[in-house]
Motif scaffolding. Structure first.
Motif, PDB file in Angstrom:
ATOM      1  N   PHE A 166       0.821  -1.212   0.000  1.00 43.24           N
ATOM      2  CA  PHE A 166       0.000   0.000   0.000  1.00 43.24           C
ATOM      3  C   PHE A 166       0.854   1.261   0.000  1.00 43.24           C
ATOM      4  CE2 PHE A 166      -3.577  -2.594   0.428  1.00 43.24           C
ATOM      5  CZ  PHE A 166      -4.730  -1.824   0.360  1.00 43.24           C
ATOM      6  N   GLY A 167       2.089   1.161   0.469  1.00 43.84           N
ATOM      7  CA  GLY A 167       2.935   2.344   0.512  1.00 43.84           C
ATOM      8  C   GLY A 167       4.379   1.970   0.750  1.00 43.84           C
ATOM      9  N   LEU A 168       5.188   2.968   1.005  1.00 48.38           N
ATOM     10  CA  LEU A 168       6.597   2.746   1.270  1.00 48.38           C
ATOM     11  C   LEU A 168       6.852   2.124   2.632  1.00 48.38           C
ATOM     12  CD1 LEU A 168       7.922   6.180  -0.062  1.00 48.38           C
ATOM     13  CD2 LEU A 168       8.055   3.963  -1.222  1.00 48.38           C
ATOM     14  N   TYR A 169       5.795   2.025   3.430  1.00 45.81           N
ATOM     15  CA  TYR A 169       5.936   1.657   4.843  1.00 45.81           C
ATOM     16  C   TYR A 169       5.688   0.186   5.143  1.00 45.81           C
ATOM     17  CZ  TYR A 169       0.885   2.012   4.364  1.00 45.81           C
ATOM     18  OH  TYR A 169      -0.406   1.861   3.913  1.00 45.81           O
ATOM     19  N   ASP A 170       5.061  -0.569   4.227  1.00 48.01           N
ATOM     20  CA  ASP A 170       4.605  -1.905   4.616  1.00 48.01           C
ATOM     21  C   ASP A 170       5.363  -3.056   3.964  1.00 48.01           C
ATOM     22  OD1 ASP A 170       3.470  -1.288   2.170  1.00 48.01           O
ATOM     23  OD2 ASP A 170       1.544  -2.221   2.590  1.00 48.01           O
ATOM     24  N   ALA A 171       6.356  -2.769   3.157  1.00 48.30           N
ATOM     25  CA  ALA A 171       7.217  -3.813   2.594  1.00 48.30           C
ATOM     26  C   ALA A 171       8.452  -3.150   2.003  1.00 48.30           C
ATOM     27  CB  ALA A 171       6.487  -4.626   1.527  1.00 48.30           C
ATOM     28  N   VAL A 172       9.563  -3.897   1.964  1.00 45.57           N
ATOM     29  CA  VAL A 172      10.778  -3.399   1.338  1.00 45.57           C
ATOM     30  C   VAL A 172      10.754  -3.770  -0.135  1.00 45.57           C
ATOM     31  CG1 VAL A 172      13.285  -3.666   1.219  1.00 45.57           C
ATOM     32  CG2 VAL A 172      12.152  -3.503   3.444  1.00 45.57           C
ATOM     33  N   MET A 173      11.004  -2.791  -0.993  1.00 40.97           N
ATOM     34  CA  MET A 173      11.122  -3.055  -2.423  1.00 40.97           C
ATOM     35  C   MET A 173      12.365  -2.337  -2.933  1.00 40.97           C
ATOM     36  SD  MET A 173       8.293  -2.720  -5.408  1.00 40.97           S
ATOM     37  CE  MET A 173       8.667  -3.187  -7.087  1.00 40.97           C
ATOM     38  N   ILE A 174      13.407  -3.112  -3.207  1.00 40.49           N
ATOM     39  CA  ILE A 174      14.682  -2.568  -3.649  1.00 40.49           C
ATOM     40  C   ILE A 174      14.653  -2.453  -5.173  1.00 40.49           C
ATOM     41  CG2 ILE A 174      17.174  -2.928  -3.684  1.00 40.49           C
ATOM     42  CD1 ILE A 174      16.773  -4.688  -1.141  1.00 40.49           C
ATOM     43  N   LYS A 175      14.685  -1.227  -5.657  1.00 37.12           N
ATOM     44  CA  LYS A 175      14.611  -0.980  -7.092  1.00 37.12           C
ATOM     45  C   LYS A 175      15.983  -0.656  -7.660  1.00 37.12           C
ATOM     46  CE  LYS A 175      10.897   1.171  -8.543  1.00 37.12           C
ATOM     47  NZ  LYS A 175      10.165   0.034  -9.173  1.00 37.12           N
ATOM     48  N   ASP A 176      16.041  -0.450  -8.976  1.00 39.28           N
ATOM     49  CA  ASP A 176      17.325  -0.253  -9.650  1.00 39.28           C
ATOM     50  C   ASP A 176      18.109   0.935  -9.094  1.00 39.28           C
ATOM     51  OD1 ASP A 176      15.455   1.540 -10.650  1.00 39.28           O
ATOM     52  OD2 ASP A 176      16.022   1.282 -12.749  1.00 39.28           O
ATOM     53  N   ASN A 177      17.386   2.014  -8.743  1.00 41.48           N
ATOM     54  CA  ASN A 177      18.087   3.179  -8.218  1.00 41.48           C
ATOM     55  C   ASN A 177      18.632   2.947  -6.812  1.00 41.48           C
ATOM     56  OD1 ASN A 177      17.847   4.767 -10.508  1.00 41.48           O
ATOM     57  ND2 ASN A 177      15.865   5.606  -9.892  1.00 41.48           N
ATOM     58  N   HIS A 178      17.930   2.137  -6.018  1.00 36.57           N
ATOM     59  CA  HIS A 178      18.476   1.761  -4.714  1.00 36.57           C
ATOM     60  C   HIS A 178      19.792   0.988  -4.899  1.00 36.57           C
ATOM     61  CE1 HIS A 178      14.087   2.032  -3.543  1.00 36.57           C
ATOM     62  NE2 HIS A 178      14.644   2.784  -2.619  1.00 36.57           N
ATOM     63  N   ILE A 179      19.742   0.030  -5.838  1.00 36.86           N
ATOM     64  CA  ILE A 179      20.917  -0.817  -6.083  1.00 36.86           C
ATOM     65  C   ILE A 179      22.099   0.032  -6.557  1.00 36.86           C
ATOM     66  CG2 ILE A 179      21.831  -2.670  -7.547  1.00 36.86           C
ATOM     67  CD1 ILE A 179      18.890  -3.786  -7.558  1.00 36.86           C
ATOM     68  N   ALA A 180      21.823   0.970  -7.449  1.00 35.86           N
ATOM     69  CA  ALA A 180      22.884   1.839  -7.966  1.00 35.86           C
ATOM     70  C   ALA A 180      23.466   2.712  -6.859  1.00 35.86           C
ATOM     71  CB  ALA A 180      22.341   2.711  -9.094  1.00 35.86           C
ATOM     72  N   ALA A 181      22.576   3.216  -5.982  1.00 37.94           N
ATOM     73  CA  ALA A 181      23.030   4.115  -4.919  1.00 37.94           C
ATOM     74  C   ALA A 181      23.823   3.382  -3.846  1.00 37.94           C
ATOM     75  CB  ALA A 181      21.833   4.824  -4.290  1.00 37.94           C
TER      76      ALA A 181
END
Length: 281
Positions: free
Chosen positions: A160-175
């Motif tokens: 439902f939002g950024l608060y209820d599960a971790v989702m690591i996307k391409d920009n997270h991986i790059a950073a």
């Protein structure tokens, strides 16, 4: 499937904001000028096209907040309708019905459009194990309502939002500097109840996501042949989600690769509204 409608406070907040936008400071000057204050009437909300209904509780709230308490549902949320089907009948002050009409129909038409689009994808993957889910690509302020509409169409909800599960996307991986590094940091920071999903866009990233301990792996914009290879390699060790280029025409081929979940942003951000209208008797 949980078809419980959103909490009443969320419904009323959305309706009140929409009514405030429509009424401004002067109110419904047309209706107030030409309709006697004591006029009472009966009306019906009618489907102009075929689809799946969602949003009856919001339509009811729009009329209720305008002094119209007699709202009888003829077609419940999640039910299919054909052109000409009566969705609801309303009886009460003519002024209240006219003032609430557009807000009620806007929500009902939009949410029914989301439910109808979702239903089309769900039907297209019948006989496979894949579930259709929505994304966070929702109308700002309407997420709970649109995700409810997805459930009305037979789909399921993603986070439902950024608060209820971790989702690591391409920009997270790059950073961060790598998939494993990102998973390890998230695993150390969140509680044991929180799932971790990683987005990958190539099979060369699959081993890192698996060995890092991802619970869910999103296969982003991959070809069906690559999805099949991912399913064969993962062997149930993680939930596999397919995303990207999901349409009614492509979704069955995606489902037949063996992925567990197919996510679509289109069903909430671009679904055409269902044509519904209000007719006085």
């Amino acid at each position: 499937m949980n078809l419980t409608s959103p909490p009443q406070h969320i419904i009323e907040a959305a309706i009140k904001q929409a009514l405030a936008e429509d009424l401004g400071d002067a109110g419904d000057i047309t209706t107030n000028a030409c309709i006697p204050h004591d006029a009472v009437t009966t009306a019906s909300i009618v489907a102009r096209k075929a689809g799946v209904i969602s949003g009856a509780p919001l339509a009811k709230s729009a009329f209720h907040l305008n002094g119209v308490d007699s709202f009888h549902v003829e077609k419940n949320d999640s039910e299919a309708v054909a052109p000409g089907d009566v969705i609801a009948t309303i009886e009460g002050p003519a002024r209240g019905i006219l003032t609430a009409e557009r807000v009620a129909l806007n929500f009902l038409g939009h949410l029914s459009g989301v439910a109808t689009a979702t239903s089309a994808l769900v039907k297209a993957v019948e006989g496979t194990n894949a579930k259709i889910v929505c994304t966070r690509k929702t109308t700002p302020g309407l997420r709970a309502l649109e995700k409810y509409a997805v459930r009305c169409g037979g789909g399921h909800n993603h986070r439902f939002g950024l608060y209820d599960a971790v989702m690591i996307k391409d920009n997270h991986i790059a950073a961060v500097g790598g998939i494993k590094k990102a998973i390890e940091a998230c695993r150390a920071a969140v509680g044991h109840m929180v799932k971790i999903e990683v987005e990958i866009d190539g099979l060369d990233q699959l081993d890192a996501a698996l060995s890092g301990g991802a619970d869910i792996i999103m296969l982003d914009n991959m070809a069906p042949d690559d999805m099949k290879k991912a399913v064969a390699e993962v062997k149930g060790r993680a939930v596999l989600e397919a995303s990207g280029n999901v349409t009614v025409q492509t979704v069955r081929a995606i489902a037949q690769t063996g992925v567990d979940i197919i996510s679509s942003g289109w069903i909430t951000h671009s679904a055409p509204g269902l044509d519904v209208g209000l007719d006085f008797h």
